[in-house]
Design a protein around this motif. Structure first.
Motif, PDB file in Angstrom:
ATOM      1  N   TYR A  15     -12.280  19.893 -11.562  1.00 45.48           N
ATOM      2  CA  TYR A  15     -11.761  21.089 -10.906  1.00 45.48           C
ATOM      3  C   TYR A  15     -12.482  22.273 -11.524  1.00 45.48           C
ATOM      4  CZ  TYR A  15      -8.329  17.566  -9.760  1.00 45.48           C
ATOM      5  OH  TYR A  15      -7.729  16.413  -9.328  1.00 45.48           O
ATOM      6  N   VAL A  20     -12.753  15.880 -15.059  1.00 45.14           N
ATOM      7  CA  VAL A  20     -11.636  14.966 -15.350  1.00 45.14           C
ATOM      8  C   VAL A  20     -11.994  13.534 -14.974  1.00 45.14           C
ATOM      9  CG1 VAL A  20      -9.859  16.750 -15.215  1.00 45.14           C
ATOM     10  CG2 VAL A  20     -10.422  15.445 -13.185  1.00 45.14           C
ATOM     11  N   ARG A  39      -2.199   5.465 -17.573  1.00 52.38           N
ATOM     12  CA  ARG A  39      -1.050   6.329 -17.866  1.00 52.38           C
ATOM     13  C   ARG A  39      -1.113   7.621 -17.055  1.00 52.38           C
ATOM     14  NH1 ARG A  39       1.044   5.195 -23.366  1.00 52.38           N
ATOM     15  NH2 ARG A  39      -0.352   3.726 -24.367  1.00 52.38           N
ATOM     16  N   ASN A  40      -0.058   8.409 -17.152  1.00 56.77           N
ATOM     17  CA  ASN A  40      -0.006   9.705 -16.470  1.00 56.77           C
ATOM     18  C   ASN A  40      -1.151  10.588 -16.948  1.00 56.77           C
ATOM     19  OD1 ASN A  40       3.429   9.335 -16.787  1.00 56.77           O
ATOM     20  ND2 ASN A  40       2.453   9.569 -14.821  1.00 56.77           N
ATOM     21  N   GLY A  41      -1.787  11.242 -16.002  1.00 57.40           N
ATOM     22  CA  GLY A  41      -2.784  12.256 -16.345  1.00 57.40           C
ATOM     23  C   GLY A  41      -4.165  11.726 -16.700  1.00 57.40           C
ATOM     24  N   VAL A  42      -4.421  10.431 -16.508  1.00 56.39           N
ATOM     25  CA  VAL A  42      -5.739   9.887 -16.882  1.00 56.39           C
ATOM     26  C   VAL A  42      -6.804  10.125 -15.809  1.00 56.39           C
ATOM     27  CG1 VAL A  42      -4.826   8.101 -18.427  1.00 56.39           C
ATOM     28  CG2 VAL A  42      -5.219   7.568 -15.998  1.00 56.39           C
ATOM     29  N   GLY A  43      -6.369  10.548 -14.605  1.00 54.12           N
ATOM     30  CA  GLY A  43      -7.358  10.859 -13.567  1.00 54.12           C
ATOM     31  C   GLY A  43      -7.330   9.963 -12.339  1.00 54.12           C
ATOM     32  N   LYS A  44      -6.261   9.219 -12.150  1.00 57.18           N
ATOM     33  CA  LYS A  44      -6.184   8.301 -11.000  1.00 57.18           C
ATOM     34  C   LYS A  44      -6.212   9.086  -9.684  1.00 57.18           C
ATOM     35  CE  LYS A  44      -2.228   6.626 -12.411  1.00 57.18           C
ATOM     36  NZ  LYS A  44      -2.016   7.534 -13.574  1.00 57.18           N
ATOM     37  N   THR A  45      -5.337  10.096  -9.604  1.00 61.59           N
ATOM     38  CA  THR A  45      -5.313  10.917  -8.391  1.00 61.59           C
ATOM     39  C   THR A  45      -6.634  11.664  -8.220  1.00 61.59           C
ATOM     40  OG1 THR A  45      -2.917  11.149  -8.423  1.00 61.59           O
ATOM     41  CG2 THR A  45      -4.146  12.882  -7.288  1.00 61.59           C
ATOM     42  N   SER A  46      -7.175  12.139  -9.333  1.00 64.35           N
ATOM     43  CA  SER A  46      -8.446  12.875  -9.253  1.00 64.35           C
ATOM     44  C   SER A  46      -9.570  11.982  -8.756  1.00 64.35           C
ATOM     45  CB  SER A  46      -8.811  13.456 -10.626  1.00 64.35           C
ATOM     46  OG  SER A  46      -7.795  14.331 -11.057  1.00 64.35           O
ATOM     47  N   GLN A  87      -0.618  11.098  -3.088  1.00 67.11           N
ATOM     48  CA  GLN A  87       0.615  10.915  -3.860  1.00 67.11           C
ATOM     49  C   GLN A  87       1.718  11.825  -3.325  1.00 67.11           C
ATOM     50  OE1 GLN A  87      -0.337  11.344  -8.027  1.00 67.11           O
ATOM     51  NE2 GLN A  87       1.654  10.610  -8.705  1.00 67.11           N
ATOM     52  N   GLU A 159       0.099   5.865  -5.518  1.00 64.23           N
ATOM     53  CA  GLU A 159       1.495   5.694  -5.928  1.00 64.23           C
ATOM     54  C   GLU A 159       2.471   5.674  -4.753  1.00 64.23           C
ATOM     55  OE1 GLU A 159       3.095   7.057  -9.501  1.00 64.23           O
ATOM     56  OE2 GLU A 159       1.186   7.749 -10.297  1.00 64.23           O
ATOM     57  N   GLN A 192       2.193   2.963 -10.667  1.00 68.93           N
ATOM     58  CA  GLN A 192       2.798   2.894 -12.004  1.00 68.93           C
ATOM     59  C   GLN A 192       3.618   1.616 -12.140  1.00 68.93           C
ATOM     60  OE1 GLN A 192       2.186   4.711 -14.486  1.00 68.93           O
ATOM     61  NE2 GLN A 192       1.436   6.682 -13.721  1.00 68.93           N
TER      62      GLN A 192
HETATM   63  N1  LIG Z   1      -5.783  20.744  -9.052  1.00 71.01           N
HETATM   64  C1  LIG Z   1      -6.055  20.606 -10.350  1.00 71.01           C
HETATM   65  N2  LIG Z   1      -6.650  21.604 -11.050  1.00 71.01           N
HETATM   66  C2  LIG Z   1      -6.943  21.470 -12.376  1.00 71.01           C
HETATM   67  N3  LIG Z   1      -6.677  20.360 -13.092  1.00 71.01           N
HETATM   68  C3  LIG Z   1      -6.082  19.344 -12.461  1.00 71.01           C
HETATM   69  C4  LIG Z   1      -5.723  19.404 -11.068  1.00 71.01           C
HETATM   70  N4  LIG Z   1      -5.154  18.238 -10.731  1.00 71.01           N
HETATM   71  C5  LIG Z   1      -5.138  17.483 -11.852  1.00 71.01           C
HETATM   72  N5  LIG Z   1      -5.696  18.145 -12.886  1.00 71.01           N
HETATM   73  C6  LIG Z   1      -5.878  17.628 -14.260  1.00 71.01           C
HETATM   74  O1  LIG Z   1      -6.712  16.485 -14.185  1.00 71.01           O
HETATM   75  C7  LIG Z   1      -6.272  15.477 -15.090  1.00 71.01           C
HETATM   76  C8  LIG Z   1      -6.018  14.198 -14.323  1.00 71.01           C
HETATM   77  O2  LIG Z   1      -4.900  14.394 -13.447  1.00 71.01           O
HETATM   78  P1  LIG Z   1      -4.542  13.369 -12.293  1.00 71.01           P
HETATM   79  O3  LIG Z   1      -3.489  14.008 -11.454  1.00 71.01           O
HETATM   80  O4  LIG Z   1      -5.778  12.930 -11.631  1.00 71.01           O
HETATM   81  O5  LIG Z   1      -3.937  12.162 -13.143  1.00 71.01           O
HETATM   82  P2  LIG Z   1      -3.116  10.889 -12.668  1.00 71.01           P
HETATM   83  O6  LIG Z   1      -3.685   9.742 -13.425  1.00 71.01           O
HETATM   84  O7  LIG Z   1      -3.084  10.794 -11.202  1.00 71.01           O
HETATM   85  O8  LIG Z   1      -1.653  11.210 -13.235  1.00 71.01           O
HETATM   86  P3  LIG Z   1      -0.194  10.735 -12.666  1.00 71.01           P
HETATM   87  O9  LIG Z   1      -0.026   9.321 -13.145  1.00 71.01           O
HETATM   88  O10 LIG Z   1       0.746  11.661 -13.369  1.00 71.01           O
HETATM   89  O11 LIG Z   1      -0.190  10.878 -11.181  1.00 71.01           O
HETATM   90  C9  LIG Z   1      -5.039  16.036 -15.778  1.00 71.01           C
HETATM   91  O12 LIG Z   1      -5.437  16.573 -17.018  1.00 71.01           O
HETATM   92  C10 LIG Z   1      -4.577  17.127 -14.854  1.00 71.01           C
HETATM   93  O13 LIG Z   1      -3.917  18.147 -15.553  1.00 71.01           O
END
Ligand SMILES: Nc1ncnc2c1ncn2[C@@H]1O[C@H](COP(=O)(O)OP(=O)(O)OP(=O)(O)O)[C@@H](O)[C@H]1O
Ligand SMILES: [Mg+2]
Length: 238
Positions: A15, A20, A39-46, A87, A159, A192
């Motif tokens: 971003y 990420v 885990r949460n926040g590792v970047g799956k959604t990204s 998600q 998810e 998850q």
């Molecule tokens: N729109 C955004 N702008 C800036 N940073 C972002 C944005 N979306 C996610 N991030 C950051 O990117 C990193 C990965 O987030 P992401 O949502 O991809 O994780 P995730 O594995 O899907 O988590 P979860 O299990 O909670 O869904 C995190 O540090 C998050 O704070």
């Protein structure tokens, strides 16, 4: 469209200037069911958002059915067969269920919505209700059905079971398994609920801080307690 292969090569994205997703490479053969865990926040959604063209690409390449799509706008990727169920379950709350489904049809005839009702009979019962009136499980069905009506060759499910009752989870996972069996889709699933994901998938990648930290088969992961503890948390499989 029949299932298509997805090839991800040295992908880094994020971003703005923040990265990420770090140097991810995955080959997903046509028709494969791949679980993406972590885990949460590792970047799956990204990762999924990057595949769908919703982040900033820093480097690397994405090929869908041999075609490079990494610089294409999101809508073009969708036209080339990429289906994305985010998600956030992005349904239209002020449109009816059926109107929501019409949006997913693109150029297909309206009669094709019956495919969605065959997959999720509950949506037929709720066809005149507004999207915003649906339960969480029904919203997930609607969001999934809308993506599937576009006949994607690669489907990204982020998810889909989040916050849903066990009986609804089973219904959804059965629907995803049926889609996979049809051979018409390559399916990437973020979950998850690890055990549900492992029951579904043929291959697994586990992310940690935006990188691939582990990959293998579901049975290999089930047998690797150290990796489970380190990468997925103390709760283990559930
Ligand atoms: N729109 C955004 N702008 C800036 N940073 C972002 C944005 N979306 C996610 N991030 C950051 O990117 C990193 C990965 O987030 P992401 O949502 O991809 O994780 P995730 O594995 O899907 O988590 P979860 O299990 O909670 O869904 C995190 O540090 C998050 O704070
Ligand atoms: Mg996420």
């Amino acid at each position: 469209m029949p299932a298509a292969p997805l090839e991800i090569t040295n992908l880094s994205a994020g971003y703005g200037p923040t990265r990420v997703i770090e140097d991810i490479s995955i080959i997903v053969p046509a028709g494969t069911r791949l679980a993406v865990l972590g885990r949460n926040g590792v970047g799956k959604t990204s990762l999924f958002a990057t595949l769908a063209g919703q982040t900033r690409l820093h480097s690397g390449e994405i090929r869908l059915d041999g075609r490079v799509i990494s610089r294409s706008p999101s809508a073009e990727r969708a036209r080339h067969g990429l289906g994305y169920v985010p998600q956030t379950r992005d349904i239209f709350p002020t449109l009816t269920v059926e109107e929501n489904l019409f949006v997913g049809l693109k150029a297909r005839p309206k009669s094709a919505v019956t495919e969605a009702y065959e997959m999720f009979p509950r949506l037929r019962e709720r066809r005149s209700n507004l999207g915003g009136q649906l339960s969480g499980g029904e919203q997930q069905m609607l969001s999934t059905a809308r993506a599937i009506l576009g006949k994607p060759s690669v489907l990204l499910l982020d998810e889909p079971l989040e916050g849903l009752a066990p009986v609804i989870c089973e219904e959804l996972m059965a629907a995803f398994a049926a889609l996979a069996r049809s051979g018409e889709m390559t399916i990437l699933l973020v979950e998850q609920r690890i055990q549900s994901a492992l029951d579904f998938a043929e291959r697994v990648v586990v992310l940690e801080r935006g990188r691939i930290a582990w990959q293998g088969t579901p049975s290999e992961l089930s047998g690797d307690q150290e990796a489970i503890n380190r990468l997925l948390g103390v709760g283990g499989l559930h």
